[in-house]
Design an enzyme around this catalytic site. Structure first.
Site, PDB file in Angstrom:
ATOM      1  N   HIS A  72     -38.948 -22.391 -53.951  1.00 48.08           N
ATOM      2  CA  HIS A  72     -37.721 -22.056 -55.194  1.00 48.08           C
ATOM      3  C   HIS A  72     -38.410 -22.571 -56.466  1.00 48.08           C
ATOM      4  O   HIS A  72     -38.205 -21.816 -57.473  1.00 48.08           O
ATOM      5  CB  HIS A  72     -36.573 -22.595 -54.715  1.00 48.08           C
ATOM      6  CG  HIS A  72     -36.101 -21.773 -53.590  1.00 48.08           C
ATOM      7  ND1 HIS A  72     -36.040 -22.229 -52.336  1.00 48.08           N
ATOM      8  CD2 HIS A  72     -35.374 -20.707 -53.653  1.00 48.08           C
ATOM      9  CE1 HIS A  72     -35.518 -21.374 -51.432  1.00 48.08           C
ATOM     10  NE2 HIS A  72     -34.808 -20.550 -52.346  1.00 48.08           N
ATOM     11  N   ARG A 124     -28.792 -15.610 -56.399  1.00 44.03           N
ATOM     12  CA  ARG A 124     -28.836 -16.924 -55.270  1.00 44.03           C
ATOM     13  C   ARG A 124     -27.617 -17.967 -55.818  1.00 44.03           C
ATOM     14  O   ARG A 124     -27.633 -18.071 -57.135  1.00 44.03           O
ATOM     15  CB  ARG A 124     -29.981 -17.489 -55.454  1.00 44.03           C
ATOM     16  CG  ARG A 124     -31.467 -16.807 -54.877  1.00 44.03           C
ATOM     17  CD  ARG A 124     -32.638 -17.663 -54.762  1.00 44.03           C
ATOM     18  NE  ARG A 124     -33.492 -17.147 -53.874  1.00 44.03           N
ATOM     19  CZ  ARG A 124     -34.694 -16.301 -54.559  1.00 44.03           C
ATOM     20  NH1 ARG A 124     -34.549 -15.728 -55.757  1.00 44.03           N
ATOM     21  NH2 ARG A 124     -35.527 -15.588 -53.748  1.00 44.03           N
ATOM     22  N   ARG A 181     -25.268 -13.171 -53.267  1.00 39.29           N
ATOM     23  CA  ARG A 181     -25.719 -13.714 -51.695  1.00 39.29           C
ATOM     24  C   ARG A 181     -24.698 -14.963 -51.532  1.00 39.29           C
ATOM     25  O   ARG A 181     -24.668 -15.768 -52.211  1.00 39.29           O
ATOM     26  CB  ARG A 181     -27.099 -14.132 -51.655  1.00 39.29           C
ATOM     27  CG  ARG A 181     -27.612 -14.878 -50.391  1.00 39.29           C
ATOM     28  CD  ARG A 181     -29.073 -14.960 -50.063  1.00 39.29           C
ATOM     29  NE  ARG A 181     -29.534 -15.928 -50.752  1.00 39.29           N
ATOM     30  CZ  ARG A 181     -30.741 -16.336 -50.886  1.00 39.29           C
ATOM     31  NH1 ARG A 181     -31.683 -15.813 -50.381  1.00 39.29           N
ATOM     32  NH2 ARG A 181     -31.203 -17.484 -51.685  1.00 39.29           N
ATOM     33  N   GLU A 237     -34.206 -11.580 -42.653  1.00 43.09           N
ATOM     34  CA  GLU A 237     -35.316 -12.543 -42.670  1.00 43.09           C
ATOM     35  C   GLU A 237     -35.697 -13.335 -41.515  1.00 43.09           C
ATOM     36  O   GLU A 237     -36.478 -14.232 -41.757  1.00 43.09           O
ATOM     37  CB  GLU A 237     -34.985 -13.553 -43.908  1.00 43.09           C
ATOM     38  CG  GLU A 237     -33.662 -13.893 -44.028  1.00 43.09           C
ATOM     39  CD  GLU A 237     -33.005 -14.627 -45.322  1.00 43.09           C
ATOM     40  OE1 GLU A 237     -34.051 -14.943 -46.215  1.00 43.09           O
ATOM     41  OE2 GLU A 237     -32.047 -14.982 -45.432  1.00 43.09           O
ATOM     42  N   ASN A 278     -39.935 -13.671 -48.016  1.00 43.41           N
ATOM     43  CA  ASN A 278     -40.501 -14.992 -48.243  1.00 43.41           C
ATOM     44  C   ASN A 278     -40.091 -15.728 -46.830  1.00 43.41           C
ATOM     45  O   ASN A 278     -40.984 -16.320 -46.194  1.00 43.41           O
ATOM     46  CB  ASN A 278     -39.613 -15.748 -49.267  1.00 43.41           C
ATOM     47  CG  ASN A 278     -39.337 -15.085 -50.630  1.00 43.41           C
ATOM     48  OD1 ASN A 278     -40.695 -14.144 -50.858  1.00 43.41           O
ATOM     49  ND2 ASN A 278     -38.881 -15.346 -51.382  1.00 43.41           N
ATOM     50  N   ASP A 279     -38.919 -15.361 -46.262  1.00 40.70           N
ATOM     51  CA  ASP A 279     -38.685 -16.087 -45.220  1.00 40.70           C
ATOM     52  C   ASP A 279     -39.182 -15.363 -43.897  1.00 40.70           C
ATOM     53  O   ASP A 279     -39.576 -15.939 -42.879  1.00 40.70           O
ATOM     54  CB  ASP A 279     -37.099 -16.225 -44.903  1.00 40.70           C
ATOM     55  CG  ASP A 279     -36.723 -17.649 -45.448  1.00 40.70           C
ATOM     56  OD1 ASP A 279     -37.435 -18.689 -45.349  1.00 40.70           O
ATOM     57  OD2 ASP A 279     -35.586 -17.613 -46.115  1.00 40.70           O
ATOM     58  N   ARG A 322     -43.542 -21.795 -45.281  1.00 37.62           N
ATOM     59  CA  ARG A 322     -43.752 -21.171 -46.818  1.00 37.62           C
ATOM     60  C   ARG A 322     -43.919 -22.229 -47.691  1.00 37.62           C
ATOM     61  O   ARG A 322     -44.306 -22.117 -48.876  1.00 37.62           O
ATOM     62  CB  ARG A 322     -42.604 -20.307 -46.928  1.00 37.62           C
ATOM     63  CG  ARG A 322     -41.289 -20.922 -47.396  1.00 37.62           C
ATOM     64  CD  ARG A 322     -40.038 -20.017 -47.344  1.00 37.62           C
ATOM     65  NE  ARG A 322     -39.464 -19.904 -48.796  1.00 37.62           N
ATOM     66  CZ  ARG A 322     -38.617 -19.159 -49.198  1.00 37.62           C
ATOM     67  NH1 ARG A 322     -37.662 -18.544 -48.238  1.00 37.62           N
ATOM     68  NH2 ARG A 322     -38.115 -19.084 -50.327  1.00 37.62           N
ATOM     69  N   CYS A 347     -36.006  -8.100 -51.715  1.00 30.55           N
ATOM     70  CA  CYS A 347     -35.863  -9.136 -52.463  1.00 30.55           C
ATOM     71  C   CYS A 347     -36.641 -10.431 -52.313  1.00 30.55           C
ATOM     72  O   CYS A 347     -36.407 -11.193 -53.267  1.00 30.55           O
ATOM     73  CB  CYS A 347     -34.326  -9.240 -52.532  1.00 30.55           C
ATOM     74  SG  CYS A 347     -33.867 -10.341 -51.044  1.00 30.55           S
TER      75      CYS A 347
HETATM   76  C1  PEP Z   1     -36.441 -14.490 -48.824  1.00 34.82           C
HETATM   77  O1  PEP Z   1     -36.362 -15.181 -47.834  1.00 34.82           O
HETATM   78  O2  PEP Z   1     -37.397 -13.505 -49.225  1.00 34.82           O
HETATM   79  C2  PEP Z   1     -35.413 -14.552 -49.907  1.00 34.82           C
HETATM   80  C3  PEP Z   1     -35.236 -13.669 -50.943  1.00 34.82           C
HETATM   81  O3  PEP Z   1     -34.656 -15.699 -49.744  1.00 34.82           O
HETATM   82  P1  PEP Z   1     -34.949 -17.087 -50.352  1.00 34.82           P
HETATM   83  O4  PEP Z   1     -36.571 -17.021 -51.016  1.00 34.82           O
HETATM   84  O5  PEP Z   1     -33.910 -17.527 -51.264  1.00 34.82           O
HETATM   85  O6  PEP Z   1     -34.808 -17.769 -48.985  1.00 34.82           O
HETATM   86 MG    MG Z   2     -34.710 -16.306 -47.425  1.00 36.30          MG
END
Ligand code: PEP
Ligand code: MG
Length: 649
Positions: free
Chosen positions: A299, A406, A442, A540, A563-564, A574, A611
């Site tokens: 983050h 977020r 979200r 995700e 990302n997840d 990650r 996203c």
């Molecule tokens: C993701 O997981 O790609 C996502 C956008 O959510 P976050 O990065 O907040 O976990």
């Molecule tokens: Mg995520």
């Protein structure tokens, strides 16, 4: 002597603010006042002792008054305890950290500069070169333990001066953060209590050095709070440490500057910055960021990108090395960092920075472009936001709406959960700012790795595989329902869409839909204006990707959280910079998963966005669009380039 049993109705119990106010009220009376909880008791005139008693809402306690005005005191205190609002507060948590101003360091001549860079994880692209600031909380140590008897008076004076100065500075800091005065009051009260300043003075009189005494007493008091059952009270240990630190810094004649006070542009060197550090920093003066922790999808990286701050994370150097650095050059796209670069390197960076600036200026022509590929596919390019303060940057960058808001920061930035009205206000302002473009909000996506005050997370071996996202929300209607109600109310505007994170299973979606229906019904019967927003889910987890065909008929849109999804498909954490080379969104396994999701979305005729951070990567944009993605959502700083790439596809 009078005694009475009372059920405490104060919201969340006697935590910092209500305890402080209760003690203040108790001090208005001359009689002695005691509070008993089980076998423990405390003087009602000491806020710290009351806090340590750990009285929670709905606890039964015994109040004992003994003295002339006992008959007046008891009913007044009982009345206080029966008021839920005696405990209402919204305050901010200040994290202590020390900033070492490098300009104040020894002025020895700069070395010739390293020829090679240290390579970390490229986290936010762009070039930066400038003065370094090491933002590293450093353990403070007293220079001596004991003093001579003739030094006691002087040491007590030193402590008084340091103590008063620390309280004054903390008050100023909190005032400039525009947060509630309550916290200052509560901290000042703790600091002035017998348990803190009283105990320090006692030790000085017994022959201790003031700094040694303050550190020792602060640690003991913090440990008492840490031993408490209640999560909220446990976290008060940070406040005690904060006060201790401020006093000791003054006693040691050291400076403590927060990132909020950066007075000139600089590159911040740190182990890591929390979301709160970031939220409170003077970002205008942070031109680059280098951290020893963090990864490209942490983050911290996401925040750096959203602010357009070049950043290299997970740099393999010892934290201590950072303290000695005076100048830094960094290339956020490659992940290269030069500490104390040579004059030639600095000159080279000056050119890169100027070229970057003109490239960005040239991209401005895409601001109002609605990008369409040459074969006629219109792609939405939207913004990922985490706070209302980022709205202007997104609009400035030509965002075609918000693809991911977020909501975590709203929850993490406070000591108590934001209530429905507060959330309604925030979501409405967001919807208004982008109207009539869609804003996808979200629902709360936190787990044990990102603790939120007011939600007790279990200790888990694998918080990323644990009680988080929609799992947590479904188990905690007291948290989820106010958020859903706020979202439904904000949906009256017409452009709010709701998105649920970490979905694994159709049943979770149905349970969310049932809750939304219940909220709508309740709002109707209360006569509160609301509307049903479009509902989407994040894809995700591998489970969601593999069953996208079953999930698609249940929802209005998908948004792929790459990302997840990458972390779970590849089984690569990650957050682990050491595994960065294995964390590949362009791996065939992840691409196949994305392809399946797009295919299911196409068959169900619903939109599919990405996203995650991959949406902004120039080499990934064509791949994602070819797989069938219809929307890309990213940090505002990447929007213009993405629009250009799509338009030229
Ligand atoms: C993701 O997981 O790609 C996502 C956008 O959510 P976050 O990065 O907040 O976990
Ligand atoms: Mg995520």
């Amino acid at each position: 002597m009078l005694e009475t049993a009372v059920i405490v109705k104060v919201d969340e119990g006697l935590h910092a603010r209500p305890a402080t106010q209760f003690a203040k009220l108790a001090k208005e009376f001359s009689c002695s006042l005691q509070v008993f909880r089980g076998t423990a008791s405390a003087d009602a005139k000491s806020a710290v002792k009351l806090m340590l008693l750990g009285v929670k809402q709905d606890d039964q306690i015994l109040l004992r008054a003994d003295g002339l005005d006992e008959t007046v005191a008891l009913p007044r205190l009982m009345q206080f305890l029966s008021e839920p609002s005696a405990g209402v507060m919204v305050v901010h948590k200040e994290k202590e950290a020390e900033v070492i101003r490098l300009s104040e360091k020894a002025t020895a001549a700069l070395p010739a500069g390293p020829a090679t860079a240290v390579r970390g994880v490229p986290a936010s692209e762009g070039f930066a070169c400038g003065d370094a600031i090491a933002y590293l909380p450093e353990a403070l140590r007293a220079t001596r333990q004991f003093i001579e008897p003739h030094e006691v008076a002087e040491e007590l004076d030193r402590f008084a001066t340091a103590f008063n100065g620390a309280i004054a500075v903390m008050s100023q800091q909190f005032a400039s953060m525009q947060c509630h005065k309550d916290i200052v009051e509560a901290l000042a009260d703790v600091a002035q209590s017998d348990e803190f300043s009283g105990a320090v003075k006692q030790r000085i009189v017994a022959g201790w050095d003031a700094a040694a005494a303050t550190l020792q007493v602060g640690e003991e008091l913090a440990a008492s709070f840490l031993a408490m059952e209640d999560e909220y009270l446990r976290s008060r240990a940070d406040d005690i440490r904060g006060v201790t630190r401020q006093v000791v810094l003054r006693l040691l004649d050291r400076e403590d500057v927060s990132l909020a006070c950066l007075s000139k542009p600089c590159i911040v060197l740190a182990a890591e910055l929390t979301a709160l550090d970031f939220a409170r920093a003077n970002l205008a003066n942070i031109v680059g960021l280098v951290c020893t922790k963090g990864s490209a999808t942490s983050h911290l990286a996401i925040m750096a990108r959203s602010q357009g701050i070049p950043a290299v994370l997970g740099l393999p150097v010892a934290e201590d090395e950072l303290r000695a650095v005076r100048r830094v050059a960094l290339d956020g796209a490659r992940g290269d960092v030069w500490f104390d670069p040579s004059a030639e390197r600095e000159a080279e960076f000056a050119v890169h920075i100027a070229q970057d600036k003109s490239r960005r200026a040239a991209l401005q022509v895409f601001r109002d472009v609605e990008p369409v590929t040459r074969d006629g596919r219109r792609i939405e390019v939207a913004a990922n936001l985490g706070a209302l303060s980022e709205i202007d940057a997104a609009i400035e960058a030509g965002a075609m709406g918000v693809g991911l808001f977020r909501t975590e920061l709203l929850f993490m930035d406070q000591r108590v959960l934001p209530d429905e009205d507060e959330q309604f206000g925030i979501y409405s302002r967001l919807a208004e700012a982008f109207y009539p473009r869609p804003v996808v909000i979200r629902t709360l996506d936190v787990g044990g790795d990102k603790p939120v005050p007011g939600i007790e997370f279990p200790k888990e071996d694998n918080p990323f595989l644990g009680w988080r996202g929609v799992r947590m929300c479904l188990d905690r209607p007291d948290v989820f329902v106010p958020q859903l109600r706020a979202l439904l109310r904000a949906s009256v505007k017409g452009n709010v869409q709701v998105m649920v994170p970490m979905v694994d299973d159709v049943d979770e979606v149905r349970r969310v839909k049932a809750l939304i229906a219940q909220c709508a019904q309740a709002l109707s019967s209360e006569g509160v204006a609301h509307a049903l927003p479009k509902l989407g889910i994040m894809i995700e987890t591998p489970a969601a990707a593999l069953t996208a065909d079953l999930l698609a008929p249940e929802v209005d849109f998908f948004s792929i959280g790459t990302n997840d999804l990458t972390q779970y498909v590849m089984a690569v954490d990650r957050m682990n910079p050491g595994l960065a080379s294995l964390y590949r969104t362009d791996h065939p396994a992840v691409l196949r998963a994305i392809g399946m999701v797009c295919e299911a979305a196409r068959k169900a005729n619903i939109g599919v966005a990405v996203c995650g951070e991959a949406a902004a990567r120039p080499e990934m944009i064509p791949v994602l669009i070819n797989l069938g993605v219809t929307e890309l959502s990213m940090s505002p700083s990447s929007i213009l380039r993405a629009k250009q790439i799509v338009s030229e596809l």
